[in-house]
Write a protein that holds these residues in place. Sequence first.
Motif, PDB file in Angstrom:
ATOM      1  N   THR A 185      53.378  55.099  27.768  1.00 28.81           N
ATOM      2  CA  THR A 185      51.987  55.287  27.629  1.00 28.81           C
ATOM      3  C   THR A 185      51.530  53.838  28.368  1.00 28.81           C
ATOM      4  O   THR A 185      50.519  53.545  28.727  1.00 28.81           O
ATOM      5  N   ASN A 186      52.552  52.854  28.561  1.00 23.56           N
ATOM      6  CA  ASN A 186      52.291  51.723  29.183  1.00 23.56           C
ATOM      7  C   ASN A 186      52.263  51.730  30.541  1.00 23.56           C
ATOM      8  O   ASN A 186      52.830  52.344  31.243  1.00 23.56           O
ATOM      9  N   ARG A 187      51.568  50.886  31.089  1.00 23.36           N
ATOM     10  CA  ARG A 187      51.184  50.817  32.609  1.00 23.36           C
ATOM     11  C   ARG A 187      51.237  49.493  33.324  1.00 23.36           C
ATOM     12  O   ARG A 187      51.009  48.441  32.415  1.00 23.36           O
ATOM     13  N   VAL A 188      51.953  49.232  34.584  1.00 19.55           N
ATOM     14  CA  VAL A 188      51.955  48.044  35.100  1.00 19.55           C
ATOM     15  C   VAL A 188      51.247  48.146  36.643  1.00 19.55           C
ATOM     16  O   VAL A 188      51.545  49.026  37.217  1.00 19.55           O
ATOM     17  N   ALA A 189      50.409  47.254  36.976  1.00 19.84           N
ATOM     18  CA  ALA A 189      49.639  46.958  38.143  1.00 19.84           C
ATOM     19  C   ALA A 189      50.321  46.014  38.918  1.00 19.84           C
ATOM     20  O   ALA A 189      50.570  44.794  38.721  1.00 19.84           O
ATOM     21  N   TYR A 190      50.582  46.566  40.334  1.00 21.50           N
ATOM     22  CA  TYR A 190      51.425  45.509  41.277  1.00 21.50           C
ATOM     23  C   TYR A 190      50.213  45.619  42.520  1.00 21.50           C
ATOM     24  O   TYR A 190      50.023  46.530  42.860  1.00 21.50           O
ATOM     25  N   ARG A 191      50.564  44.555  43.116  1.00 28.11           N
ATOM     26  CA  ARG A 191      49.952  44.300  44.411  1.00 28.11           C
ATOM     27  C   ARG A 191      50.750  43.293  45.508  1.00 28.11           C
ATOM     28  O   ARG A 191      51.209  42.229  44.867  1.00 28.11           O
ATOM     29  N   ASP A 192      51.205  43.969  46.440  1.00 28.33           N
ATOM     30  CA  ASP A 192      52.321  43.243  47.436  1.00 28.33           C
ATOM     31  C   ASP A 192      53.609  42.738  46.645  1.00 28.33           C
ATOM     32  O   ASP A 192      54.246  41.928  46.711  1.00 28.33           O
ATOM     33  N   TYR A 218      49.192  49.184  43.247  1.00 29.19           N
ATOM     34  CA  TYR A 218      49.960  50.254  42.792  1.00 29.19           C
ATOM     35  C   TYR A 218      50.092  50.140  41.194  1.00 29.19           C
ATOM     36  O   TYR A 218      50.336  49.001  40.568  1.00 29.19           O
ATOM     37  N   VAL A 219      49.906  51.475  40.443  1.00 29.20           N
ATOM     38  CA  VAL A 219      50.055  51.499  39.101  1.00 29.20           C
ATOM     39  C   VAL A 219      51.224  52.390  38.786  1.00 29.20           C
ATOM     40  O   VAL A 219      51.270  53.477  39.289  1.00 29.20           O
ATOM     41  N   ILE A 220      52.154  51.602  37.955  1.00 28.72           N
ATOM     42  CA  ILE A 220      53.238  52.744  37.716  1.00 28.72           C
ATOM     43  C   ILE A 220      53.527  52.721  36.075  1.00 28.72           C
ATOM     44  O   ILE A 220      53.033  51.839  35.366  1.00 28.72           O
ATOM     45  N   SER A 221      54.205  53.673  35.607  1.00 32.91           N
ATOM     46  CA  SER A 221      54.306  53.606  34.117  1.00 32.91           C
ATOM     47  C   SER A 221      55.280  52.538  33.830  1.00 32.91           C
ATOM     48  O   SER A 221      56.485  52.299  34.692  1.00 32.91           O
ATOM     49  N   VAL A 258      53.890  42.034  43.500  1.00 33.86           N
ATOM     50  CA  VAL A 258      53.697  41.058  42.226  1.00 33.86           C
ATOM     51  C   VAL A 258      53.130  41.666  41.166  1.00 33.86           C
ATOM     52  O   VAL A 258      51.918  42.419  41.288  1.00 33.86           O
ATOM     53  N   PRO A 259      53.627  41.831  39.972  1.00 31.79           N
ATOM     54  CA  PRO A 259      52.931  42.459  38.820  1.00 31.79           C
ATOM     55  C   PRO A 259      51.814  41.573  38.452  1.00 31.79           C
ATOM     56  O   PRO A 259      51.653  40.551  38.163  1.00 31.79           O
ATOM     57  N   LEU A 260      50.747  42.106  38.366  1.00 30.52           N
ATOM     58  CA  LEU A 260      49.367  41.529  38.075  1.00 30.52           C
ATOM     59  C   LEU A 260      48.885  41.776  36.668  1.00 30.52           C
ATOM     60  O   LEU A 260      48.382  40.725  36.086  1.00 30.52           O
ATOM     61  N   ALA A 261      49.038  42.715  35.818  1.00 33.12           N
ATOM     62  CA  ALA A 261      48.572  43.204  34.668  1.00 33.12           C
ATOM     63  C   ALA A 261      49.425  44.130  34.089  1.00 33.12           C
ATOM     64  O   ALA A 261      49.822  45.057  34.769  1.00 33.12           O
ATOM     65  N   ALA A 262      49.369  44.573  32.650  1.00 31.82           N
ATOM     66  CA  ALA A 262      50.177  45.580  32.050  1.00 31.82           C
ATOM     67  C   ALA A 262      49.088  45.833  30.974  1.00 31.82           C
ATOM     68  O   ALA A 262      48.167  45.486  30.401  1.00 31.82           O
ATOM     69  N   LEU A 263      48.742  47.451  31.198  1.00 24.62           N
ATOM     70  CA  LEU A 263      48.031  48.060  29.925  1.00 24.62           C
ATOM     71  C   LEU A 263      49.242  48.624  28.962  1.00 24.62           C
ATOM     72  O   LEU A 263      50.064  49.222  29.297  1.00 24.62           O
ATOM     73  N   GLU A 264      49.111  48.017  27.657  1.00 20.61           N
ATOM     74  CA  GLU A 264      49.995  48.053  26.503  1.00 20.61           C
ATOM     75  C   GLU A 264      49.048  48.598  25.481  1.00 20.61           C
ATOM     76  O   GLU A 264      48.235  48.017  25.034  1.00 20.61           O
ATOM     77  N   GLY A 265      49.398  49.912  25.237  1.00 23.64           N
ATOM     78  CA  GLY A 265      48.249  50.600  24.477  1.00 23.64           C
ATOM     79  C   GLY A 265      47.000  50.762  24.888  1.00 23.64           C
ATOM     80  O   GLY A 265      46.692  51.103  25.960  1.00 23.64           O
ATOM     81  N   ASP A 266      45.861  50.095  24.326  1.00 28.36           N
ATOM     82  CA  ASP A 266      44.537  49.960  24.682  1.00 28.36           C
ATOM     83  C   ASP A 266      44.125  48.510  25.268  1.00 28.36           C
ATOM     84  O   ASP A 266      42.972  48.168  25.112  1.00 28.36           O
ATOM     85  N   PHE A 267      45.241  47.829  25.235  1.00 29.89           N
ATOM     86  CA  PHE A 267      45.015  46.326  25.741  1.00 29.89           C
ATOM     87  C   PHE A 267      45.706  46.020  27.002  1.00 29.89           C
ATOM     88  O   PHE A 267      46.504  46.420  27.291  1.00 29.89           O
ATOM     89  N   ILE A 268      44.852  45.185  27.808  1.00 28.89           N
ATOM     90  CA  ILE A 268      45.395  44.748  29.041  1.00 28.89           C
ATOM     91  C   ILE A 268      45.677  43.372  28.933  1.00 28.89           C
ATOM     92  O   ILE A 268      45.047  42.481  28.508  1.00 28.89           O
ATOM     93  N   ARG A 269      47.115  43.198  29.372  1.00 32.09           N
ATOM     94  CA  ARG A 269      47.499  41.719  29.200  1.00 32.09           C
ATOM     95  C   ARG A 269      48.009  41.235  30.890  1.00 32.09           C
ATOM     96  O   ARG A 269      48.709  41.872  31.542  1.00 32.09           O
ATOM     97  N   PRO A 270      47.168  40.260  31.225  1.00 37.92           N
ATOM     98  CA  PRO A 270      47.466  39.756  32.526  1.00 37.92           C
ATOM     99  C   PRO A 270      48.731  39.201  32.486  1.00 37.92           C
ATOM    100  O   PRO A 270      49.180  38.385  32.000  1.00 37.92           O
ATOM    101  N   LEU A 271      49.343  39.110  33.792  1.00 39.70           N
ATOM    102  CA  LEU A 271      50.739  38.776  34.063  1.00 39.70           C
ATOM    103  C   LEU A 271      50.885  37.493  35.002  1.00 39.70           C
ATOM    104  O   LEU A 271      51.569  36.843  35.091  1.00 39.70           O
ATOM    105  N   VAL A 272      49.550  37.386  35.763  1.00 37.14           N
ATOM    106  CA  VAL A 272      49.223  36.444  36.418  1.00 37.14           C
ATOM    107  C   VAL A 272      47.744  35.924  36.282  1.00 37.14           C
ATOM    108  O   VAL A 272      46.935  36.757  35.978  1.00 37.14           O
ATOM    109  N   GLN A 273      47.294  34.754  36.818  1.00 32.33           N
ATOM    110  CA  GLN A 273      45.910  34.475  36.908  1.00 32.33           C
ATOM    111  C   GLN A 273      45.332  35.057  38.061  1.00 32.33           C
ATOM    112  O   GLN A 273      45.826  35.002  39.205  1.00 32.33           O
TER     113      GLN A 273
END
Length: 107
Positions: free
Chosen positions: A53-60, A28-31, A62-77
């Motif tokens: 404009t920032n987005r966060v991807a979740y699975r079960d 799931y991806v949310i703003s 758990v936040p996995l990664a964030a899109l901040e501007g044009d950069f992806i920041r991993p939140l977990v390995q």
Amino acid sequence: MSGEQFATPDAVERLREVRRTASDGQLYVISAADPLNLSGVVTAGERVRAVATNRVAYRDGVPLAALEGDFIRPLVQSEPAIAGEVASALAGRRVPAVTSGYVGRSG
């Protein structure tokens, strides 16, 4: 946290029902501006700035990664295959498998 006091009783019961269901592995991806974005608030790690404009991807849950501007920041390995799936979901289009970095538009 703020906003949970405004949830209707039906919404609260639905959230409790979802919590009791088995994990399905759905991504799931949310703003990041969505009140549902609690990454760094109720989970470990840094917060993701609440900008529309920032987005966060979740699975079960758990936040996995964030899109901040044009950069992806991993939140977990994560595994490279999963990182590519998450990057594509965050960018809203297919992107090369990256664990972090620039995913801006070309041309």
